[in-house]
Design a protein around this motif. Structure first.
Motif, PDB file in Angstrom:
ATOM      1  N   ASN A 122       5.270 -62.611  11.752  1.00 18.51           N
ATOM      2  CA  ASN A 122       4.946 -61.551  12.702  1.00 18.51           C
ATOM      3  C   ASN A 122       5.978 -60.442  12.529  1.00 18.51           C
ATOM      4  N   ALA A 123       5.572 -59.316  11.949  1.00 19.92           N
ATOM      5  CA  ALA A 123       6.501 -58.224  11.638  1.00 19.92           C
ATOM      6  C   ALA A 123       7.076 -57.571  12.893  1.00 19.92           C
ATOM      7  N   GLY A 124       6.429 -57.752  14.031  1.00 18.44           N
ATOM      8  CA  GLY A 124       6.895 -57.120  15.262  1.00 18.44           C
ATOM      9  C   GLY A 124       8.182 -57.729  15.804  1.00 18.44           C
ATOM     10  N   GLU A 125       8.451 -58.934  15.500  1.00 15.94           N
ATOM     11  CA  GLU A 125       9.660 -59.599  16.000  1.00 15.94           C
ATOM     12  C   GLU A 125      10.589 -59.875  14.825  1.00 15.94           C
ATOM     13  N   SER A 126      11.412 -58.897  14.496  1.00 16.56           N
ATOM     14  CA  SER A 126      12.219 -58.972  13.279  1.00 16.56           C
ATOM     15  C   SER A 126      13.243 -60.099  13.319  1.00 16.56           C
ATOM     16  N   LYS A 127      13.814 -60.393  14.508  1.00 12.64           N
ATOM     17  CA  LYS A 127      14.802 -61.473  14.586  1.00 12.64           C
ATOM     18  C   LYS A 127      14.150 -62.811  14.245  1.00 12.64           C
ATOM     19  N   ASP A 128      12.959 -63.055  14.805  1.00 16.02           N
ATOM     20  CA  ASP A 128      12.246 -64.290  14.505  1.00 16.02           C
ATOM     21  C   ASP A 128      11.801 -64.334  13.048  1.00 16.02           C
ATOM     22  N   ALA A 129      11.374 -63.193  12.518  1.00 13.78           N
ATOM     23  CA  ALA A 129      10.941 -63.135  11.125  1.00 13.78           C
ATOM     24  C   ALA A 129      12.114 -63.425  10.198  1.00 13.78           C
ATOM     25  N   ALA A 130      13.278 -62.889  10.527  1.00 11.22           N
ATOM     26  CA  ALA A 130      14.462 -63.136   9.706  1.00 11.22           C
ATOM     27  C   ALA A 130      14.827 -64.612   9.740  1.00 11.22           C
ATOM     28  N   GLN A 131      14.793 -65.213  10.911  1.00 11.36           N
ATOM     29  CA  GLN A 131      15.122 -66.637  11.023  1.00 11.36           C
ATOM     30  C   GLN A 131      14.101 -67.484  10.272  1.00 11.36           C
ATOM     31  N   GLU A 132      12.841 -67.078  10.359  1.00 17.13           N
ATOM     32  CA  GLU A 132      11.784 -67.789   9.636  1.00 17.13           C
ATOM     33  C   GLU A 132      12.025 -67.710   8.135  1.00 17.13           C
ATOM     34  N   LEU A 133      12.449 -66.545   7.663  1.00 21.45           N
ATOM     35  CA  LEU A 133      12.753 -66.376   6.248  1.00 21.45           C
ATOM     36  C   LEU A 133      13.961 -67.217   5.846  1.00 21.45           C
ATOM     37  N   TYR A 134      15.008 -67.223   6.661  1.00 18.66           N
ATOM     38  CA  TYR A 134      16.179 -68.051   6.378  1.00 18.66           C
ATOM     39  C   TYR A 134      15.791 -69.521   6.293  1.00 18.66           C
ATOM     40  N   ASP A 135      14.941 -69.965   7.217  1.00 17.00           N
ATOM     41  CA  ASP A 135      14.494 -71.358   7.214  1.00 17.00           C
ATOM     42  C   ASP A 135      13.700 -71.679   5.951  1.00 17.00           C
ATOM     43  N   THR A 136      12.865 -70.726   5.533  1.00 14.30           N
ATOM     44  CA  THR A 136      12.077 -70.909   4.315  1.00 14.30           C
ATOM     45  C   THR A 136      12.974 -70.996   3.094  1.00 14.30           C
ATOM     46  N   ILE A 137      13.965 -70.121   3.021  1.00 12.65           N
ATOM     47  CA  ILE A 137      14.912 -70.146   1.901  1.00 12.65           C
ATOM     48  C   ILE A 137      15.636 -71.478   1.871  1.00 12.65           C
ATOM     49  N   ASP A 138      16.099 -71.939   3.033  1.00 12.18           N
ATOM     50  CA  ASP A 138      16.808 -73.208   3.109  1.00 12.18           C
ATOM     51  C   ASP A 138      15.920 -74.363   2.662  1.00 12.18           C
ATOM     52  N   GLN A 139      14.701 -74.388   3.148  1.00 16.83           N
ATOM     53  CA  GLN A 139      13.772 -75.462   2.805  1.00 16.83           C
ATOM     54  C   GLN A 139      13.435 -75.431   1.306  1.00 16.83           C
ATOM     55  N   ALA A 140      13.176 -74.245   0.766  1.00 16.49           N
ATOM     56  CA  ALA A 140      12.862 -74.120  -0.658  1.00 16.49           C
ATOM     57  C   ALA A 140      14.062 -74.520  -1.518  1.00 16.49           C
ATOM     58  N   PHE A 141      15.257 -74.106  -1.111  1.00 16.87           N
ATOM     59  CA  PHE A 141      16.459 -74.471  -1.854  1.00 16.87           C
ATOM     60  C   PHE A 141      16.646 -75.990  -1.843  1.00 16.87           C
ATOM     61  N   GLN A 142      16.450 -76.609  -0.685  1.00 22.13           N
ATOM     62  CA  GLN A 142      16.595 -78.064  -0.603  1.00 22.13           C
ATOM     63  C   GLN A 142      15.579 -78.778  -1.494  1.00 22.13           C
ATOM     64  N   GLY A 143      14.371 -78.238  -1.563  1.00 23.30           N
ATOM     65  CA  GLY A 143      13.359 -78.808  -2.444  1.00 23.30           C
ATOM     66  C   GLY A 143      13.758 -78.716  -3.903  1.00 23.30           C
ATOM     67  N   GLN A 144      14.286 -77.567  -4.301  1.00 20.69           N
ATOM     68  CA  GLN A 144      14.725 -77.398  -5.688  1.00 20.69           C
ATOM     69  C   GLN A 144      15.941 -78.274  -5.984  1.00 20.69           C
ATOM     70  N   PHE A 145      16.830 -78.392  -5.018  1.00 20.69           N
ATOM     71  CA  PHE A 145      18.013 -79.238  -5.187  1.00 20.69           C
ATOM     72  C   PHE A 145      17.602 -80.692  -5.363  1.00 20.69           C
TER      73      PHE A 145
END
Length: 86
Positions: free
Chosen positions: A22-45
C-alpha cells in the motif's frame, strides 16, 4: 547458486513486495520491504548452507577413500555426483 542468482531472487522478492504494498502508508511499506529482504536473504543463506553441507559430505567421502583401492576417478565421481536439489 552464484551471487548473481541470489541477488536476482532477492530483487524479485523486493519488486513483488513493492508492487503489492500500500503506497499510501510509507512506514508500513518500508517495513514490509525490510521484512521481504530479510526473508529472501534467509532463504538464499539456507541454500548456501545446504551447498556447504553437501560439499562437506563429499569431502568426507573422498577422505575415506583408500588410496590403495581407489583412484582419482573415484574421487571425481563423488565430486560430480548429482546431489543438490537447487
Amino acid at each position: 547458486m552464484n551471487k548473481d542468482q541470489a541477488y536476482h531472487q532477492i530483487a524479485l522478492a523486493c519488486l513483488k513486495t513493492l508492487r503489492e504494498s500500500n503506497a499510501g502508508e510509507s512506514k508500513d511499506a518500508a517495513q514490509e520491504l525490510y521484512d521481504t529482504i530479510d526473508q529472501a536473504f534467509q532463504g538464499q543463506f539456507a541454500l548456501v548452507l545446504a551447498e556447504l553441507e553437501d560439499s562437506k559430505q563429499r569431502l568426507n567421502l573422498i577422505n575415506q577413500l583408500d588410496p590403495q583401492r581407489h583412484s582419482i576417478a573415484d574421487a571425481q565421481a563423488i565430486i560430480n555426483a548429482n546431489g543438490t536439489a537447487h
